[in-house]
Design a protein around this motif. Structure first.
Motif, PDB file in Angstrom:
ATOM      1  N   TYR A  66      -2.809   6.948   8.042  1.00 55.12           N
ATOM      2  CA  TYR A  66      -3.822   6.475   8.396  1.00 55.12           C
ATOM      3  C   TYR A  66      -4.182   5.044   9.414  1.00 55.12           C
ATOM      4  O   TYR A  66      -3.317   4.874   9.631  1.00 55.12           O
ATOM      5  CB  TYR A  66      -4.610   6.042   7.102  1.00 55.12           C
ATOM      6  N   CYS A 109      -4.893  -0.659  -1.255  1.00 58.26           N
ATOM      7  CA  CYS A 109      -3.708  -0.113  -1.251  1.00 58.26           C
ATOM      8  C   CYS A 109      -2.483  -0.039  -1.815  1.00 58.26           C
ATOM      9  O   CYS A 109      -2.072  -1.702  -2.048  1.00 58.26           O
ATOM     10  CB  CYS A 109      -3.666  -0.607   0.003  1.00 58.26           C
ATOM     11  N   PRO A 110      -1.500   1.321  -1.891  1.00 56.55           N
ATOM     12  CA  PRO A 110      -0.414   0.745  -2.958  1.00 56.55           C
ATOM     13  C   PRO A 110       0.982  -0.185  -2.247  1.00 56.55           C
ATOM     14  O   PRO A 110       1.887  -0.323  -3.187  1.00 56.55           O
ATOM     15  CB  PRO A 110      -0.343   2.116  -3.631  1.00 56.55           C
ATOM     16  N   VAL A 111       0.740  -0.195  -0.893  1.00 59.11           N
ATOM     17  CA  VAL A 111       2.162  -0.659  -0.276  1.00 59.11           C
ATOM     18  C   VAL A 111       1.204  -1.780   0.087  1.00 59.11           C
ATOM     19  O   VAL A 111       2.639  -2.330   1.402  1.00 59.11           O
ATOM     20  CB  VAL A 111       2.690   0.688   0.188  1.00 59.11           C
ATOM     21  N   CYS A 122      -0.059  -2.573   2.968  1.00 55.70           N
ATOM     22  CA  CYS A 122      -0.218  -2.323   4.752  1.00 55.70           C
ATOM     23  C   CYS A 122      -0.400  -1.798   5.640  1.00 55.70           C
ATOM     24  O   CYS A 122      -0.794  -2.206   6.765  1.00 55.70           O
ATOM     25  CB  CYS A 122       0.810  -1.042   5.306  1.00 55.70           C
ATOM     26  N   PHE A 123      -2.050  -2.811   5.108  1.00 59.51           N
ATOM     27  CA  PHE A 123      -3.052  -3.881   5.765  1.00 59.51           C
ATOM     28  C   PHE A 123      -2.767  -5.354   6.848  1.00 59.51           C
ATOM     29  O   PHE A 123      -1.845  -6.117   5.446  1.00 59.51           O
ATOM     30  CB  PHE A 123      -4.366  -3.616   5.101  1.00 59.51           C
ATOM     31  N   ILE A 158      -3.637  -0.876   9.634  1.00 61.80           N
ATOM     32  CA  ILE A 158      -2.816  -0.388   9.089  1.00 61.80           C
ATOM     33  C   ILE A 158      -1.473  -0.487   9.962  1.00 61.80           C
ATOM     34  O   ILE A 158      -1.581   0.594  10.612  1.00 61.80           O
ATOM     35  CB  ILE A 158      -3.268   1.221   8.396  1.00 61.80           C
ATOM     36  N   CYS A 189       2.360   2.542   5.991  1.00 61.01           N
ATOM     37  CA  CYS A 189       1.547   3.632   5.244  1.00 61.01           C
ATOM     38  C   CYS A 189       2.147   4.865   4.917  1.00 61.01           C
ATOM     39  O   CYS A 189       3.081   5.882   5.485  1.00 61.01           O
ATOM     40  CB  CYS A 189       0.627   4.201   6.552  1.00 61.01           C
ATOM     41  N   ILE A 190       1.532   5.141   4.384  1.00 61.09           N
ATOM     42  CA  ILE A 190       2.636   6.119   2.654  1.00 61.09           C
ATOM     43  C   ILE A 190       1.924   7.818   2.654  1.00 61.09           C
ATOM     44  O   ILE A 190       1.360   8.918   2.120  1.00 61.09           O
ATOM     45  CB  ILE A 190       2.701   5.993   1.742  1.00 61.09           C
ATOM     46  N   ASP A 191       0.944   7.939   3.353  1.00 62.31           N
ATOM     47  CA  ASP A 191      -0.720   8.974   3.710  1.00 62.31           C
ATOM     48  C   ASP A 191      -1.137   8.996   2.625  1.00 62.31           C
ATOM     49  O   ASP A 191      -1.946   9.844   2.146  1.00 62.31           O
ATOM     50  CB  ASP A 191       0.451  10.011   3.979  1.00 62.31           C
ATOM     51  N   CYS A 192      -1.358   8.211   1.715  1.00 59.42           N
ATOM     52  CA  CYS A 192      -1.844   8.252   0.277  1.00 59.42           C
ATOM     53  C   CYS A 192      -3.648   8.640  -0.053  1.00 59.42           C
ATOM     54  O   CYS A 192      -4.382   9.631  -0.370  1.00 59.42           O
ATOM     55  CB  CYS A 192      -2.014   7.285  -0.913  1.00 59.42           C
ATOM     56  N   GLY A 193      -4.221   8.145   1.443  1.00 62.24           N
ATOM     57  CA  GLY A 193      -5.596   8.368   0.796  1.00 62.24           C
ATOM     58  C   GLY A 193      -6.384   7.746   0.468  1.00 62.24           C
ATOM     59  O   GLY A 193      -7.842   7.891   0.176  1.00 62.24           O
ATOM     60  N   VAL A 194      -5.622   6.663  -0.506  1.00 68.60           N
ATOM     61  CA  VAL A 194      -6.921   6.156  -1.533  1.00 68.60           C
ATOM     62  C   VAL A 194      -8.060   4.929  -0.486  1.00 68.60           C
ATOM     63  O   VAL A 194      -8.862   5.035  -1.250  1.00 68.60           O
ATOM     64  CB  VAL A 194      -5.799   5.465  -2.496  1.00 68.60           C
ATOM     65  N   CYS A 195      -7.754   4.812   0.840  1.00 65.79           N
ATOM     66  CA  CYS A 195      -8.164   3.612   0.939  1.00 65.79           C
ATOM     67  C   CYS A 195      -9.226   4.105   1.562  1.00 65.79           C
ATOM     68  O   CYS A 195     -10.847   3.112   1.344  1.00 65.79           O
ATOM     69  CB  CYS A 195      -7.571   2.668   2.372  1.00 65.79           C
TER      70      CYS A 195
HETATM   71 FE1  SF4 Z   1      -2.767   2.026   2.130  1.00 65.34          FE
HETATM   72 FE2  SF4 Z   1      -2.643   5.048   1.374  1.00 65.34          FE
HETATM   73 FE3  SF4 Z   1      -4.429   3.782   3.406  1.00 65.34          FE
HETATM   74 FE4  SF4 Z   1      -2.043   4.112   3.371  1.00 65.34          FE
HETATM   75  S1  SF4 Z   1      -3.575   5.858   2.857  1.00 65.34           S
HETATM   76  S2  SF4 Z   1      -3.330   2.577   3.575  1.00 65.34           S
HETATM   77  S3  SF4 Z   1      -0.942   3.442   2.158  1.00 65.34           S
HETATM   78  S4  SF4 Z   1      -4.438   3.367   0.669  1.00 65.34           S
END
Ligand code: SF4
Length: 76
Positions: free
Chosen positions: A2, A20-22, A24-25, A34, A39-45
């Protein structure tokens, strides 16, 4: 990955960083970035950003922002 874009520049919220779980910001010059390798591409942010500044890199026209995100994230 992302990628953080233009709308982040005047945004003062940090909701993305908190979810963000990792973690990476990173701080860019005047916006958050990012780390593309973390970034693990989780899409949560993405939906958490009140400025709608976070995009998936599958969207078109983000090359310059991808470069800036990588540059500032890797300078830490
Ligand atoms: Fe973090 Fe997930 Fe957003 Fe990547 S997509 S920046 S891992 S919250």
């Amino acid at each position: 990955t992302y990628v953080v874009t233009e709308n982040c520049i005047k945004c003062k919220y940090m909701d993305c960083v908190e979810v963000c779980p990792v973690d990476c910001f990173y701080e860019g010059e005047n916006f958050l970035v990012i780390h593309p390798d973390e970034c693990i591409d989780c899409g949560v942010c993405e939906p958490e950003c009140p400025a709608d500044a976070i995009k998936a890199d599958t969207e078109k026209g983000l090359e310059a922002w991808l470069e800036l995100n990588a540059k500032f994230a890797q300078s830490w």
